[in-house]
Design a protein around this motif. Structure first.
Motif, mmCIF file in Angstrom:
data_model
loop_
_atom_site.group_PDB
_atom_site.id
_atom_site.type_symbol
_atom_site.label_atom_id
_atom_site.label_comp_id
_atom_site.label_asym_id
_atom_site.label_seq_id
_atom_site.Cartn_x
_atom_site.Cartn_y
_atom_site.Cartn_z
ATOM 1 N N PHE A 1 2.332 11.845 4.458
ATOM 2 C CA PHE A 1 1.070 11.134 4.642
ATOM 3 C C PHE A 1 0.739 10.281 3.426
ATOM 4 O O PHE A 1 0.347 9.122 3.544
ATOM 5 C CB PHE A 1 -0.078 12.130 4.898
ATOM 6 C CG PHE A 1 -0.180 12.530 6.338
ATOM 7 C CD1 PHE A 1 -0.867 11.742 7.244
ATOM 8 C CD2 PHE A 1 0.434 13.677 6.803
ATOM 9 C CE1 PHE A 1 -0.949 12.090 8.583
ATOM 10 C CE2 PHE A 1 0.359 14.043 8.139
ATOM 11 C CZ PHE A 1 -0.334 13.245 9.030
ATOM 12 N N PHE A 2 0.915 10.891 2.259
ATOM 13 C CA PHE A 2 0.561 10.204 1.019
ATOM 14 C C PHE A 2 1.377 8.923 0.868
ATOM 15 O O PHE A 2 0.845 7.847 0.621
ATOM 16 C CB PHE A 2 0.827 11.148 -0.166
ATOM 17 C CG PHE A 2 0.315 10.636 -1.487
ATOM 18 C CD1 PHE A 2 -0.938 11.010 -1.939
ATOM 19 C CD2 PHE A 2 1.082 9.796 -2.273
ATOM 20 C CE1 PHE A 2 -1.418 10.552 -3.161
ATOM 21 C CE2 PHE A 2 0.606 9.323 -3.488
ATOM 22 C CZ PHE A 2 -0.645 9.703 -3.946
ATOM 23 N N THR A 3 2.678 9.037 1.033
ATOM 24 C CA THR A 3 3.557 7.902 0.762
ATOM 25 C C THR A 3 3.358 6.781 1.774
ATOM 26 O O THR A 3 3.519 5.610 1.463
ATOM 27 C CB THR A 3 5.028 8.347 0.690
ATOM 28 O OG1 THR A 3 5.795 7.272 0.151
ATOM 29 C CG2 THR A 3 5.593 8.720 2.040
ATOM 30 N N PHE B 1 -7.321 10.452 -9.243
ATOM 31 C CA PHE B 1 -6.177 10.879 -10.065
ATOM 32 C C PHE B 1 -5.087 9.814 -10.101
ATOM 33 O O PHE B 1 -4.333 9.684 -11.058
ATOM 34 C CB PHE B 1 -5.623 12.253 -9.643
ATOM 35 C CG PHE B 1 -4.898 12.293 -8.318
ATOM 36 C CD1 PHE B 1 -3.580 11.896 -8.214
ATOM 37 C CD2 PHE B 1 -5.536 12.753 -7.173
ATOM 38 C CE1 PHE B 1 -2.914 11.948 -6.994
ATOM 39 C CE2 PHE B 1 -4.879 12.808 -5.945
ATOM 40 C CZ PHE B 1 -3.556 12.395 -5.861
ATOM 41 N N TYR B 2 -5.047 9.001 -9.026
ATOM 42 C CA TYR B 2 -4.061 7.917 -8.965
ATOM 43 C C TYR B 2 -4.287 6.928 -10.105
ATOM 44 O O TYR B 2 -3.343 6.426 -10.716
ATOM 45 C CB TYR B 2 -4.247 7.210 -7.620
ATOM 46 C CG TYR B 2 -3.039 6.473 -7.093
ATOM 47 C CD1 TYR B 2 -2.064 7.135 -6.357
ATOM 48 C CD2 TYR B 2 -2.890 5.111 -7.296
ATOM 49 C CE1 TYR B 2 -0.974 6.466 -5.848
ATOM 50 C CE2 TYR B 2 -1.799 4.438 -6.784
ATOM 51 C CZ TYR B 2 -0.843 5.116 -6.061
ATOM 52 O OH TYR B 2 0.239 4.451 -5.562
ATOM 53 N N SER B 3 -5.565 6.676 -10.383
ATOM 54 C CA SER B 3 -5.888 5.721 -11.431
ATOM 55 C C SER B 3 -5.482 6.260 -12.807
ATOM 56 O O SER B 3 -5.086 5.497 -13.692
ATOM 57 C CB SER B 3 -7.387 5.439 -11.391
ATOM 58 O OG SER B 3 -7.784 4.775 -12.548
ATOM 59 N N SER C 1 0.830 -1.197 0.000
ATOM 60 C CA SER C 1 0.000 0.000 0.000
ATOM 61 C C SER C 1 0.869 1.253 0.000
ATOM 62 O O SER C 1 0.640 2.200 -0.741
ATOM 63 C CB SER C 1 -0.905 -0.012 1.234
ATOM 64 O OG SER C 1 -1.414 1.276 1.474
ATOM 65 N N ALA C 2 1.888 1.229 0.844
ATOM 66 C CA ALA C 2 2.728 2.428 0.999
ATOM 67 C C ALA C 2 3.582 2.678 -0.243
ATOM 68 O O ALA C 2 3.632 3.789 -0.767
ATOM 69 C CB ALA C 2 3.608 2.274 2.237
ATOM 70 N N VAL C 3 4.248 1.620 -0.717
ATOM 71 C CA VAL C 3 5.132 1.800 -1.879
ATOM 72 C C VAL C 3 4.286 1.828 -3.144
ATOM 73 O O VAL C 3 3.600 0.860 -3.466
ATOM 74 C CB VAL C 3 6.155 0.642 -1.969
ATOM 75 C CG1 VAL C 3 6.949 0.738 -3.262
ATOM 76 C CG2 VAL C 3 7.088 0.670 -0.767
ATOM 77 N N LEU D 1 2.974 4.795 -6.561
ATOM 78 C CA LEU D 1 3.279 5.959 -7.393
ATOM 79 C C LEU D 1 3.796 7.109 -6.535
ATOM 80 O O LEU D 1 4.530 7.968 -7.017
ATOM 81 C CB LEU D 1 2.014 6.387 -8.133
ATOM 82 C CG LEU D 1 1.461 5.350 -9.120
ATOM 83 C CD1 LEU D 1 0.096 5.784 -9.632
ATOM 84 C CD2 LEU D 1 2.428 5.167 -10.277
ATOM 85 N N GLY D 2 3.398 7.111 -5.260
ATOM 86 C CA GLY D 2 3.873 8.160 -4.355
ATOM 87 C C GLY D 2 5.387 8.175 -4.248
ATOM 88 O O GLY D 2 6.002 9.239 -4.168
ATOM 89 N N ASN D 3 6.002 6.998 -4.258
ATOM 90 C CA ASN D 3 7.457 6.922 -4.143
ATOM 91 C C ASN D 3 8.145 7.161 -5.481
ATOM 92 O O ASN D 3 9.155 7.840 -5.562
ATOM 93 C CB ASN D 3 7.881 5.523 -3.679
ATOM 94 C CG ASN D 3 7.171 5.102 -2.425
ATOM 95 O OD1 ASN D 3 5.951 4.988 -2.410
ATOM 96 N ND2 ASN D 3 7.915 4.907 -1.361
#
Ligand code: PFF
Length: 460
Positions: free
Chosen positions: A232-234, A111-113, A25-27, A29-31
């Motif tokens: 927070f996002f990442t 937007f992630y999608s 979940s964490a890793v 597009l945020g990273n």
């Protein structure tokens, strides 16, 4: 009153699977996409420093707090918060924090999608051999061409949502767990390989200077807020994603140890992404402040130059898509768990309802980069950037602030200590407790005040 509940949705088969799923979940597009371009846009290493401080002082304590709430409540974030509040004799209105998370999840996933769709598109382009010998101008053109092409963006966004829907609707994460076990390490090694490649390029020295020589004069309220939002996002915090995953964590596993692994792996991946991307940016003369297209422009250039580049490009963009999918699932799960609990409905119906809603908002995000680019929601920002800004920089930190306040001040310390099983680590527990009670909330409030200019007003 403090009886142990069990999850109605099932449990992870081990603590390790929880770490893997939460790291999945964490890793994402945020990273690999968001972190590098934010570093570029916000002046390099000063941003990295603030980001690391936010991870340590705000992210880590709130991660532990969220998992604790999840495992205590054993339901979707909305119902977990409601049940815990009831058990603790405080207002059940705390469930509103869960609702806020659902809204943030919808906004982020939309937007992630779209970006997940870009990753799939790039995997396909790699397969067609489009990167071979590509120049930096051509790579920029490829990305700009994609973004400007509304129907193509919608097509890949749709594909991403369909994949996500099929996984979440299936519920049982067995296939996925196996896939993640295999693919996450592969992503990690590939990233290491790219870093090694970056070391051989002439831009490496410049990249290190950019990443490790802080110019504190660039820091303003906006940079602070972007670093906080990214933390927070990442880490997938502030909207219930980690909380709902915590709801499926077996009772015997240690929450602080698991959280340490998740935060560590996530931070390492982001830093490696920076080390992989900036040497290329400087070597080929691109601008670090390129914006959201940064990875999509830089990496094809490398894959077009190196031996086996086409194959590596295919693998990389597939893995990027997988990383996006494992994160996307967790953005969907809180709402799907809630709908499934509330209406006794099937997961398929719950997932379909959410997927359609998110697809619609996502379509608006995709079009906001071309046909609808004139529409602004947040002052000066198109729909895509507005949703990112509101959800990541406002709703997530606000959600985290409420979680910290609830766990730190509203729930009895004994309840929390029992869930965290702190017998042998009394001082570490106290350290965490005060970080949750004071440091994390103070940092969030300070950064909010600073970003809105209120701090300057208050201090005269
Ligand atoms: N952490 C994910 C990433 O870095 O790509 C994105 C994300 C997932 C944000 C889940 C928030 C969330 F709740």
């Amino acid at each position: 009153m403090n009886e142990k509940r069990s999850s109605v949705h099932g449990e992870w088969s081990s603590g390790l699977i929880f770490i893997l799923a939460a790291t999945g979940s964490a890793v994402g597009l945020g990273n690999l996409w968001r972190f590098p371009y934010l570093v570029g846009e916000n002046g390099g290493s000063a941003f990295v420093l603030l980001y690391l401080a936010c991870i340590l002082l705000v992210g880590m304590p709130i991660m532990i707090a969220e998992v604790t709430l999840g495992r205590k409540g054993r339901r979707s974030p909305i119902n977990s918060l409601r049940l815990i509040a009831r058990d603790e004799g405080v207002s059940q209105q705390w469930a509103l924090v869960g609702w806020m998370g659902v809204v943030a999840g919808v906004l982020i996933l939309s937007f992630y999608s779209v970006v997940g769709g870009w990753s799939l598109f790039y995997g396909f382009e790699a397969l067609k051999g489009s990167f071979v010998g590509i120049s930096s101008d051509e790579a920029t053109g490829l990305f700009e061409g994609l973004v400007a092409d509304g129907p193509t963006v919608l097509l890949w966004h749709t594909l991403f949502m369909v994949i996500l829907f099929s996984i979440v609707a299936a519920g049982v994460k067995k296939g996925l767990q196996r896939a993640v076990t295999l693919l996450m390490p592969l992503l990690f090694f590939l990233l290491l390989g790219l870093v090694v490649y970056g070391m051989t390029t002439e831009g490496f020295g410049e990249a290190i200077t950019f990443l490790a020589t802080p110019d504190l004069s660039v820091i303003d309220g906006g940079v602070f807020l972007a670093a906080l939002g990214q933390a927070f996002f990442t880490l997938s915090l502030g909207m219930g994603a980690i909380m709902v995953y915590g709801a499926y964590l077996p009772q015997q596993n240690s929450i602080p140890v698991s959280s340490g692994w998740i935060v560590g792996m996530d931070t390492l991946t982001a830093l490696l992404a920076g080390l992989a991307i900036f040497p290329i940016v400087f070597s080929v003369g691109l601008e670090p402040g390129e914006g959201p297209g940064l990875v999509f422009v830089t990496l094809p250039i490398v894959f077009g130059e190196i031996p086996l580049g086409t194959l590596l490009g295919i693998v990389f963009f597939i893995l990027l898509s997988v990383a996006a999918i494992t994160s996307g699932m967790s953005l969907l799960e809180p709402a799907v768990a809630y709908l499934t609990e509330s209406f006794g409905g099937s997961r398929v119906k719950s997932a379909a309802t959410m997927a359609v809603l998110i697809w619609l908002v996502g379509a608006a995000c995709g079009l906001s980069l071309n046909a609808w680019s004139d529409i602004t929601l947040w002052p000066g920002k198109n729909i895509f950037d507005s949703l990112d800004h509101v959800a990541s920089n406002i709703l997530l930190p606000l959600g985290g602030l409420f979680v910290a306040f609830f766990v730190g001040w509203k729930i009895r310390t004994n309840t929390v200590a029992a869930e965290l099983d702190t017998h042998n680590h009394h001082y570490l527990f106290l350290l965490w407790l005060w970080a949750t009670r004071v440091i994390a909330p103070a940092a969030v409030i300070f950064i909010f005040l600073n970003a809105t200019g209120l701090l300057a007003l208050i201090s005269g």
